[in-house]
Design a protein around this motif. Structure first.
Motif, PDB file in Angstrom:
ATOM      1  N   ASP A  84       2.990  33.000  56.031  1.00  0.00           N
ATOM      2  CA  ASP A  84       2.809  34.132  56.873  1.00  0.00           C
ATOM      3  C   ASP A  84       1.409  34.391  57.520  1.00  0.00           C
ATOM      4  OD1 ASP A  84       5.212  35.205  56.792  1.00  0.00           O
ATOM      5  OD2 ASP A  84       4.801  36.609  55.184  1.00  0.00           O
ATOM      6  N   ASN A  85       0.326  33.504  56.772  1.00  0.00           N
ATOM      7  CA  ASN A  85      -0.791  33.472  57.048  1.00  0.00           C
ATOM      8  C   ASN A  85      -1.481  32.231  56.427  1.00  0.00           C
ATOM      9  OD1 ASN A  85      -3.395  34.334  57.797  1.00  0.00           O
ATOM     10  ND2 ASN A  85      -4.105  35.330  55.823  1.00  0.00           N
ATOM     11  N   ARG A 122       5.713  33.147  50.976  1.00  0.00           N
ATOM     12  CA  ARG A 122       5.509  34.078  51.991  1.00  0.00           C
ATOM     13  C   ARG A 122       3.794  34.069  52.466  1.00  0.00           C
ATOM     14  NH1 ARG A 122      10.093  33.342  52.877  1.00  0.00           N
ATOM     15  NH2 ARG A 122      11.858  34.700  53.246  1.00  0.00           N
ATOM     16  N   THR A 123       3.070  34.025  51.259  1.00  0.00           N
ATOM     17  CA  THR A 123       1.699  34.357  51.651  1.00  0.00           C
ATOM     18  C   THR A 123       1.217  33.197  52.378  1.00  0.00           C
ATOM     19  OG1 THR A 123       1.582  35.571  49.525  1.00  0.00           O
ATOM     20  CG2 THR A 123      -0.736  34.597  50.360  1.00  0.00           C
ATOM     21  N   ARG A 155       7.800  29.424  45.770  1.00  0.00           N
ATOM     22  CA  ARG A 155       6.223  28.677  46.137  1.00  0.00           C
ATOM     23  C   ARG A 155       6.540  27.365  47.165  1.00  0.00           C
ATOM     24  NH1 ARG A 155       3.523  26.449  41.538  1.00  0.00           N
ATOM     25  NH2 ARG A 155       5.520  26.218  40.498  1.00  0.00           N
ATOM     26  N   ASP A 189       2.195  30.991  46.785  1.00  0.00           N
ATOM     27  CA  ASP A 189       3.583  31.786  47.270  1.00  0.00           C
ATOM     28  C   ASP A 189       3.807  31.514  48.624  1.00  0.00           C
ATOM     29  OD1 ASP A 189       5.205  34.315  46.730  1.00  0.00           O
ATOM     30  OD2 ASP A 189       4.169  34.561  48.478  1.00  0.00           O
TER      31      ASP A 189
END
Length: 267
Positions: A248-249, A244-245, A228, A242
């Protein structure tokens, strides 16, 4: 599930200046997050200098208290009224600091730090047993890719920066903590060794069941290491979730700017 660590609406305000020209500086403003007991993870707190991330580290370690809000470890407030209470807390929560050369006195052998830590925390209940103390130090060193034979009798300047940071991490492992607070742990390490240290934290999480609060301005290593992530700006959390979430965005303009400045398209 119970919380290992919990910060709820934490605020830290410092007073700056004399009586006639005093002003209030808000270093941390309404910060909340938690780590779950029995669920090892790496939580990265990312931000530029002055974002409040190191103040959070100091509060978690009990070096300063929050002005408002609550901060608990295993449901108990982080404050100490005796040396015994502090030692009990530090047996569970250990720091890994930014500069390993500042963590060790240049005139004191590295192994003495390891032995003193084992003695202070009475590893295996045998605080004065030389064999038990040396075994505890060696086991901790093996976890970070070193051995007692490699560091025994050596002074800090006789080790590389990478070796010394590993020794500092080993020292933190001796009490067998459940939580490491790693404040900019790779910023003073040669660039070629940074990923080795970062990979070490991932391995310690998996092998020892450690949770790690990884505090950094380096978004690239945070992207690589984190389960996280929390992104801070001027004392406030602007985005979390999270890793990566979020990375990535990213949604917040500051998070987007950080990503555009640091992460390449193929990261």
């Amino acid at each position: 599930m119970t919380d290992l660590l919990s910060l709820s609406n934490v605020r830290k305000v410092y007073r700056q200046g004399g009586l006639l020209g005093q002003r209030l500086i808000t270093a941390v403003d309404d910060v909340s997050f938690s780590l779950t007991e029995g669920k090892p993870e790496i939580l990265s707190i990312v931000g530029e200098s002055g974002s409040g991330k190191s103040t959070i580290a100091a509060m978690i370690l009990g070096q300063t208290g929050p002005t408002e809000g609550s901060l608990t470890f295993r449901n108990a407030p982080v404050n100490f009224n005796s040396r015994r209470a502090r030692l009990a807390f530090m047996s569970q929560v250990q720091p890994v600091l930014q500069n390993p050369f500042e963590a060790f006195n240049p005139l004191k052998r590295v192994d003495r730090y390891l032995f003193e830590t084992a003695r202070n925390f009475a590893v295996d209940g045998r605080g004065n047993d030389k064999a038990a103390i040396e075994k505890a130090a060696d086991q901790a060193l093996v976890h970070v890719g070193l051995t007692l034979e490699e560091v025994k009798g050596r002074y800090p300047h006789e080790l590389s920066g990478g070796q010394l940071q590993r020794a500092a991490i080993a020292r933190a492992l001796i009490p067998q903590p459940r939580l490491l607070i790693a404040d900019e742990p790779v910023s003073m390490v040669d660039a070629s060794l940074r990923m080795a240290i970062v990979n070490l934290f991932s391995r310690l999480k998996n092998e020892l069941g450690l949770s790690i609060v990884y505090i950094t301005h380096d978004l690239a290593t945070a992207y690589y290491i984190s389960d996280r992530i929390i992104i801070m700006q001027k004392g406030k959390i602007v985005e979390q979730g999270d890793a990566r979430t979020v990375l990535d965005n990213p949604q917040h303009p500051y998070s987007i700017a950080l990503k555009n400045a640091v992460l390449t398209a193929d990261t």
